[in-house]
Design an enzyme around this catalytic site. Structure first.
Site, PDB file in Angstrom:
ATOM      1  CE  LYS A 114      -4.303  -1.756   1.928  1.00  0.00           C
ATOM      2  NZ  LYS A 114      -5.289  -1.684   3.000  1.00  0.00           N
ATOM      3  CE  LYS A 197      -5.827  -8.484  -1.636  1.00  0.00           C
ATOM      4  NZ  LYS A 197      -5.445  -8.018  -0.303  1.00  0.00           N
ATOM      5  CE  LYS A 200     -13.480  -3.604   0.932  1.00  0.00           C
ATOM      6  NZ  LYS A 200     -13.103  -3.440   2.334  1.00  0.00           N
TER       7      LYS A 200
END
Ligand code: TYM
Length: 333
Positions: A114, A197, A200
């Site tokens: 991230k 993966k 969102k």
């Protein structure tokens, strides 16, 4: 707490609730309600580790609540609440920050992903995110945490933090929580790239099935999902990640093992299998979608559930936090 223990889990209200969240986590919680005391949280404090629009955050908090209930979580039995409404999470996280070496946090793969290349620009909240997660779980002395596979490392850290606290203060106070990672779809992959993966934050909406997608959108996304050039189907995650992902999704919906699904459909091509999968996915997701819409039309009702959940959660967490503060040596004047 029931005989089997206490469950805690949560989802971030960051929009785009998707099939991975459902099959990897929420759906599995439904079956645990009968045997465990369950606490399900909407982790809005985790959400702001990436900047959020305030109105969108409030709306997504209600949407995740609606998804829990629509999926079959019973709010009269389980506790459903939003994290920021119970102050024990923040207070305990601070205490845990003071027993957690930075090196442990530096190893977290999700932080590295991230934060990207500009680590210095990453927010401090994002760095200590897993400490808050440990506080979520341990504020209730939860014994089991049902999650998707991507949370495994964070849960290992939560055990380390519990151990570090217990050692530091010479007590056996916090339990070493067990992760519960089960089902055919512990890691649902992107429909556009079987090695990534489902997430969102993927910029391609076609990469995921959102819980708010209608039947047409679900069918279309599955029919357009990436496939490979081989004839027939087989479950070989390493060699054929896209086929394996679609088979795992089917298997999760039909409560089978992916390899068994592959065998049953081995003679079919991708187009025919995708059509079967689309029908099954629509049949399973449409009622949830409809119930979410119904619940979202009555936000006051959702807020009442969250308010009551927060009161029940606080009643469990407050005494545990008070005892923790005593152990640390905070004076109660
Ligand atoms: P979050 O909001 O990213 O995801 C919520 C749940 O969905 C699972 N999940 C998936 N499972 C399978 N395939 C996928 N592609 C997929 N994507 C997400 C996640 O594993 C998770 O179970 N840090 C957590 C939230 C959290 C939490 C907690 C969880 C905060 N405190 C305490 C458990 C206990 C998170 O970001 O989940």
């Amino acid at each position: 707490m029931t005989e089997k223990g206490r469950i805690f889990s949560g989802v971030q209200p960051t929009g785009n609730l998707h099939l991975g969240n459902y099959l990897g986590a929420i759906r599995n919680w439904v079956g645990l309600q009968a045997d465990y005391a369950c606490i399900f949280c909407i982790v809005d404090m985790h959400a702001i580790t990436i900047p959020q629009d305030p109105a969108a955050l409030r709306s997504a908090t209600r949407e995740v609540t609606a998804a829990y209930i629509a999926a079959g979580i019973d709010p009269s039995n389980c506790i459903i609440f939003n994290q920021s409404a119970v102050s024990a999470h923040a207070e305990l996280a601070w205490i845990f920050n003071c027993v957690t070496p930075m090196g442990w946090l530096n190893r977290m793969t999700q932080f590295k992903e991230k934060a990207g290349k500009q680590r210095d620009q990453a927010l401090a909240g994002l760095f200590i995110y897993p400490v808050l997660m440990a506080a979520d779980i341990l504020a209730y002395k939860a014994t089991h945490v049902p999650v998707g596979e991507d949370q495994k490392q964070h849960l290992e850290l939560a055990r380390d933090i519990a151990g570090a606290f217990n050692r530091q203060y010479g007590v056996e106070f916090f339990p070493l929580t067990e992760p519960l990672i089960f089902g055919a779809a512990t890691r649902v992959m992107s429909l556009r790239d079987g090695t990534k993966k489902m997430s969102k934050s993927d910029t391609s909406d076609a990469s995921r099935i959102n819980l708010t997608d209608d039947a047409d959108a679900i069918s279309q996304k599955i029919r357009r999902a990436k496939s490979d050039a081989e004839m027939g189907l087989s479950y070989e995650p390493e060699r054929r990640p896209e086929a394996a992902n679609l088979l795992a999704i089917y298997a999760a919906f039909s409560d089978e093992a992916p390899a068994d699904v592959a065998e049953r459909f081995s003679g079919l091509g991708f187009a025919a299998f995708k059509s079967e999968l689309a029908d099954l996915a629509v049949a399973r997701l449409a009622p949830i979608n409809a119930e979410m819409r119904r619940l979202m039309a009555a936000p006051d009702h959702i807020d009442a559930i969250l308010r009551q959940g927060a009161e029940r959660a606080d009643a469990i967490a407050a005494p545990i936090l008070a005892e923790t503060k005593d152990l640390v040596g905070f004076l109660r004047p």
